[in-house]
Design an enzyme around this catalytic site. Sequence first.
Site, PDB file in Angstrom:
ATOM      1  N   ARG A 110       0.746  -1.463   0.030  1.00 24.67           N
ATOM      2  CA  ARG A 110      -0.132   0.259  -0.036  1.00 24.67           C
ATOM      3  C   ARG A 110       0.889   1.502  -0.388  1.00 24.67           C
ATOM      4  O   ARG A 110       0.468   2.197   0.105  1.00 24.67           O
ATOM      5  CB  ARG A 110      -0.714  -0.010   0.634  1.00 24.67           C
ATOM      6  CG  ARG A 110      -1.772  -0.737   1.213  1.00 24.67           C
ATOM      7  CD  ARG A 110      -3.277  -1.513   2.394  1.00 24.67           C
ATOM      8  NE  ARG A 110      -4.502  -2.562   0.917  1.00 24.67           N
ATOM      9  CZ  ARG A 110      -3.570  -3.114   2.079  1.00 24.67           C
ATOM     10  NH1 ARG A 110      -3.050  -3.527   3.297  1.00 24.67           N
ATOM     11  NH2 ARG A 110      -5.048  -4.510   1.737  1.00 24.67           N
ATOM     12  N   GLY A 155      -2.028 -11.445   8.741  1.00 25.74           N
ATOM     13  CA  GLY A 155      -1.027 -12.042   9.813  1.00 25.74           C
ATOM     14  C   GLY A 155      -2.929 -13.209  10.406  1.00 25.74           C
ATOM     15  O   GLY A 155      -2.859 -13.742  10.676  1.00 25.74           O
ATOM     16  N   GLU A 210      -5.172 -14.481   8.792  1.00 25.01           N
ATOM     17  CA  GLU A 210      -5.267 -15.613   8.895  1.00 25.01           C
ATOM     18  C   GLU A 210      -4.889 -16.852   9.509  1.00 25.01           C
ATOM     19  O   GLU A 210      -5.119 -18.075   9.787  1.00 25.01           O
ATOM     20  CB  GLU A 210      -5.957 -15.693   7.519  1.00 25.01           C
ATOM     21  CG  GLU A 210      -7.383 -14.973   6.875  1.00 25.01           C
ATOM     22  CD  GLU A 210      -7.690 -14.274   7.720  1.00 25.01           C
ATOM     23  OE1 GLU A 210      -6.603 -13.105   7.155  1.00 25.01           O
ATOM     24  OE2 GLU A 210      -8.769 -14.254   8.541  1.00 25.01           O
ATOM     25  N   TRP A 219      -3.003  -4.982  10.422  1.00 25.56           N
ATOM     26  CA  TRP A 219      -2.639  -4.826   9.028  1.00 25.56           C
ATOM     27  C   TRP A 219      -2.237  -3.782   7.884  1.00 25.56           C
ATOM     28  O   TRP A 219      -2.283  -3.224   6.830  1.00 25.56           O
ATOM     29  CB  TRP A 219      -2.807  -6.052   8.674  1.00 25.56           C
ATOM     30  CG  TRP A 219      -4.326  -6.638   8.267  1.00 25.56           C
ATOM     31  CD1 TRP A 219      -5.558  -6.772   9.260  1.00 25.56           C
ATOM     32  CD2 TRP A 219      -5.275  -5.858   7.109  1.00 25.56           C
ATOM     33  NE1 TRP A 219      -6.477  -7.091   8.305  1.00 25.56           N
ATOM     34  CE2 TRP A 219      -6.927  -6.070   7.801  1.00 25.56           C
ATOM     35  CE3 TRP A 219      -5.342  -4.845   6.053  1.00 25.56           C
ATOM     36  CZ2 TRP A 219      -7.539  -6.133   6.926  1.00 25.56           C
ATOM     37  CZ3 TRP A 219      -6.281  -4.949   5.436  1.00 25.56           C
ATOM     38  CH2 TRP A 219      -8.056  -4.433   5.793  1.00 25.56           C
ATOM     39  N   ASN A 261      -8.980  -9.117  13.008  1.00 25.26           N
ATOM     40  CA  ASN A 261     -10.610 -10.205  13.305  1.00 25.26           C
ATOM     41  C   ASN A 261      -9.345 -11.162  14.637  1.00 25.26           C
ATOM     42  O   ASN A 261      -8.179 -11.499  14.360  1.00 25.26           O
ATOM     43  CB  ASN A 261     -10.764 -11.435  12.628  1.00 25.26           C
ATOM     44  CG  ASN A 261      -9.627 -11.678  11.490  1.00 25.26           C
ATOM     45  OD1 ASN A 261      -9.123 -11.098  10.414  1.00 25.26           O
ATOM     46  ND2 ASN A 261      -9.256 -13.246  12.332  1.00 25.26           N
ATOM     47  N   ASP A 306     -15.453 -12.127  10.721  1.00 26.48           N
ATOM     48  CA  ASP A 306     -14.199 -11.557  10.100  1.00 26.48           C
ATOM     49  C   ASP A 306     -14.396  -9.823   9.808  1.00 26.48           C
ATOM     50  O   ASP A 306     -13.396  -9.500   8.693  1.00 26.48           O
ATOM     51  CB  ASP A 306     -14.006 -12.406   9.147  1.00 26.48           C
ATOM     52  CG  ASP A 306     -12.166 -12.021   7.944  1.00 26.48           C
ATOM     53  OD1 ASP A 306     -11.946 -11.916   9.434  1.00 26.48           O
ATOM     54  OD2 ASP A 306     -12.541 -11.804   6.973  1.00 26.48           O
ATOM     55  N   ASP A 335     -13.192  -7.936  10.192  1.00 25.92           N
ATOM     56  CA  ASP A 335     -11.760  -6.591  11.207  1.00 25.92           C
ATOM     57  C   ASP A 335     -12.395  -5.107  11.198  1.00 25.92           C
ATOM     58  O   ASP A 335     -12.624  -4.572  10.975  1.00 25.92           O
ATOM     59  CB  ASP A 335     -10.634  -6.549  10.328  1.00 25.92           C
ATOM     60  CG  ASP A 335     -10.319  -8.510   9.889  1.00 25.92           C
ATOM     61  OD1 ASP A 335     -10.911  -9.101   9.369  1.00 25.92           O
ATOM     62  OD2 ASP A 335      -9.050  -8.296   9.583  1.00 25.92           O
ATOM     63  N   ASN A 364     -14.120  -2.908   3.300  1.00 22.16           N
ATOM     64  CA  ASN A 364     -13.072  -2.687   3.590  1.00 22.16           C
ATOM     65  C   ASN A 364     -11.846  -2.386   4.091  1.00 22.16           C
ATOM     66  O   ASN A 364     -11.387  -0.871   4.088  1.00 22.16           O
ATOM     67  CB  ASN A 364     -12.301  -4.319   2.625  1.00 22.16           C
ATOM     68  CG  ASN A 364     -11.404  -5.131   2.719  1.00 22.16           C
ATOM     69  OD1 ASN A 364      -9.722  -5.066   2.815  1.00 22.16           O
ATOM     70  ND2 ASN A 364     -11.903  -6.412   3.245  1.00 22.16           N
ATOM     71  N   ALA A 421      -8.154  -8.685  -2.513  1.00 21.54           N
ATOM     72  CA  ALA A 421      -9.360  -9.502  -1.856  1.00 21.54           C
ATOM     73  C   ALA A 421      -9.845 -10.644  -2.791  1.00 21.54           C
ATOM     74  O   ALA A 421     -10.394 -11.823  -2.966  1.00 21.54           O
ATOM     75  CB  ALA A 421      -9.635  -9.232  -0.602  1.00 21.54           C
TER      76      ALA A 421
END
Lengths: 589, 261
Positions: free
Chosen positions: A137, A197, A199, A263, A281, A323, A325, A420, A560
């Site tokens: 990004r 990370g 997940e 993140w 999450n 999820d 986040d 998102n 994503a």
Amino acid sequence: MSKFGRGTGFAITALVAGMSVAGMSWAGVTDKDILNDQMTTDDVVSNGLGPKGQRFSPLKRVNTDTVKDLRPVWSFSFGGEKQRGQESQPMVKDGVMYVTGSYSRVFAIDVKTGDELWQYDARLPDGIMPCCDVINRGVALFGDLVIFGSLDAKLIALNAKTGKVVWKKKVADYKAGYSLTAAPLLVNGKVITGVSGGEFGVVGKVEAYDAKTGKLAWSRPTVEGHMGYIWKDGKKTENGISGGAPGKTWPGDLWKTGGAAPWLGGTYDPDVNLLFFGTGNPAPWNSHLRPGDNLFSSSRLAINPDTGKIVWHFQTTPNDGWDYDGVNEVVSFDYKANGKTIKAAGTADRNGFFYVLNRENGEFIRGFPFVDEITWAKGLDKNGRPIYSEAHRPGNPAASANGKKGTSIRAVPSFLGGKNWMPVSYSKDSGLFYVPSNEWAMDIWNEPVSYKKGAAYLGAGFTIKSLNEDYIGVLRAIDPKTGEEKWRYKNYAPLWGGVLSTAGNLVFMGNPEGYLMAFDAKTGEMKYKFNTGSGIVGSPITWEMGGEQYISVVSGWGGAVPLWGGEVAKRIKHLNQGGSVWTFKLPES
Amino acid sequence: MAKRTMSAVLGTMLLAASLLSSGATGAATNTAQADPLNSPMWDYNRQIFLGQMPWQFDARVQVSAPPFAEDPTQVPITVDASALGSEIDKVIAWADFNPIQHIFTWYPGDKVKPRVSLRIKVQQATPVRAAVLTRDGVWHVGGVQLEAAGGGCTAPSTGNADPYWESHLGEVASRRFGSEGSSRYRFKVIHPMDTGLVNNIPEFFLEQLELRDSAGEAVVKMQLYPPVSENPVFTFDLSNSTGQHQLWLRDNSGNEFEQAL
């Protein structure tokens, strides 16, 4: 590093010293430059056009009257076959653009001509595990350094003139599922980064490094129970357990692999001297395994940049099971109420609610849905805590007949969120937030799962559904004082890029169909669009040079959505990949 | 060989003449000296690596290589400038027909013999050259023709197919041999040494090498380039055999490796 990497083979120091970019003066980026970024229109030296993250520019040469004449000046290709999602925000300083590409690549470009000055390609191990595409990004700038995070979880500082590595630090172990994708934040000579990370059952953390040397200054875990550290005169010193002690809001040992990865990076407000980082999450997704609030997952954290201590937190989705986040950017803004100036912060959460907080202490001021439908909660209570709709939490697999799959439910928004990663913009002129959002639902069910290092740690299955035949993406203009939606623009494919507003009464954003679009900030009328050849999932910037206003945006479809799209995939599968940065201006009059 | 020595002598004479007559830079006069390896790349590379400085072909600079590169990704070469004595400033090695010509630049210093062995990659049959700059400001050039079937620089490293390097990057295996009042170090470093010429694999190579004595002073200083082979093997001869040494390496990604030998 190419181009300047191999010279005629003399000592590297001589090589670096002898290198100069023709016709460019390099003053070096200071803390002051970064703090004043929003008002200094000849450069862009911070992610978010100023550390508050408002993504607002006072430039108005390009405005609702003139934008129709906007023309591309140059387009620069990132090259190679690595044309995946390009989510970068370019930076511009002293005639040079610094922009990142997919697969941990950095490019320096002469903004007058679009010529490449240098390129750095990180050699990534095959074992990297980014959950949601090989994106980056953007960079941070400080002094003569260009600093970015790589997919193998390293912070890398490059010489701004040559692209050579000056220092490199391992932030975390990529083999355990960590990676870095956010633009680092530069505050008072420190470069501050989170980790990705969530997940993989990592332990989220925010860390500050000395920007000049790369020495670690402090480390703050974002999961309750983990010890923070600060380095004083090179000595590692305990700096308090995050949340005071383990086990207060987590059962058993689950805090040890609790996720909560910050993140998306953070913002900073010098008025209150606080960093604002959102956390991801809790791990695993199956919430029945971890009754409790699971601090500090799905939260906003205010951290003192000098001490690395958490000053306040606000949790948007306690015991998250969808999820949702809570990483979304916290944008500092002031407004007047009853003659008093309120130091507020606005943030649009993945869970579908927009929150206005007091940024001095984290107190909830108000919250309201910014998407058309929310099923998982009936609303927010007076403290901003969601009032859950238990029928819309995925069922416990332990309660099912064979213990292998819990009841599947329909939840709105989907796990990719009402919003998102794509950052909002706040315009001082209109007093509105411009929120790139998506209308979609999911079917989600829980499964048993146990932690294994470096393996996905979800305990859930899911698939996305669209809600409307004609659109998923919605760009909304929202009044943070009332929650009122002033206008909306509907987009067929999901929106995945950042927003920019300007004093020219314009709002810029790109869409996956490839268009850079400009809207009237007050009415939402589309005033301009130009197809960049691949989907836009990055954030536009604007600056001025030689009395002319420029606008740049990266183009390159990915992120994503194509990886997790479910039923949505059919709306986007025809979109071609790319990797380029486009720069626009008005024709000379 | 005889021919090369002859031309080297001729070159020295021409050089001396030009210095005597005008004191001008010697480079212009040296163009009269024909390349003993008859390579169309000689003039081009000479200008890149030696610039305008005086130079001469010199049989005292010995470059040895096998007659044929059985494995073009691992060709052992030795550069030996011992015959020039100890007044050596630096040594540059290159391969004329490699897509990346530069192999290394080495600053031998006083505590190491001007002799090094290592393995390199070659893309096709090529002259392999070493130019040695003595302290009087003259480059002495030696070389050898290496025959090869080719492909060494644009073949992916084996590391690309096998993730072994990811967990062993920078590991060093070393041996020390005693020999006639000196001490020989041979070491191997785990590194893919990617050239950047293979699609989708960025260049990734060891860039700096230092052999340091117990006081931390560098006795060997070398800059490396992508033609150095994957998991490279180096041999150096130290003049002073006493004491412990430390190997320090840094790659172009900023990874640093340190190992006591």
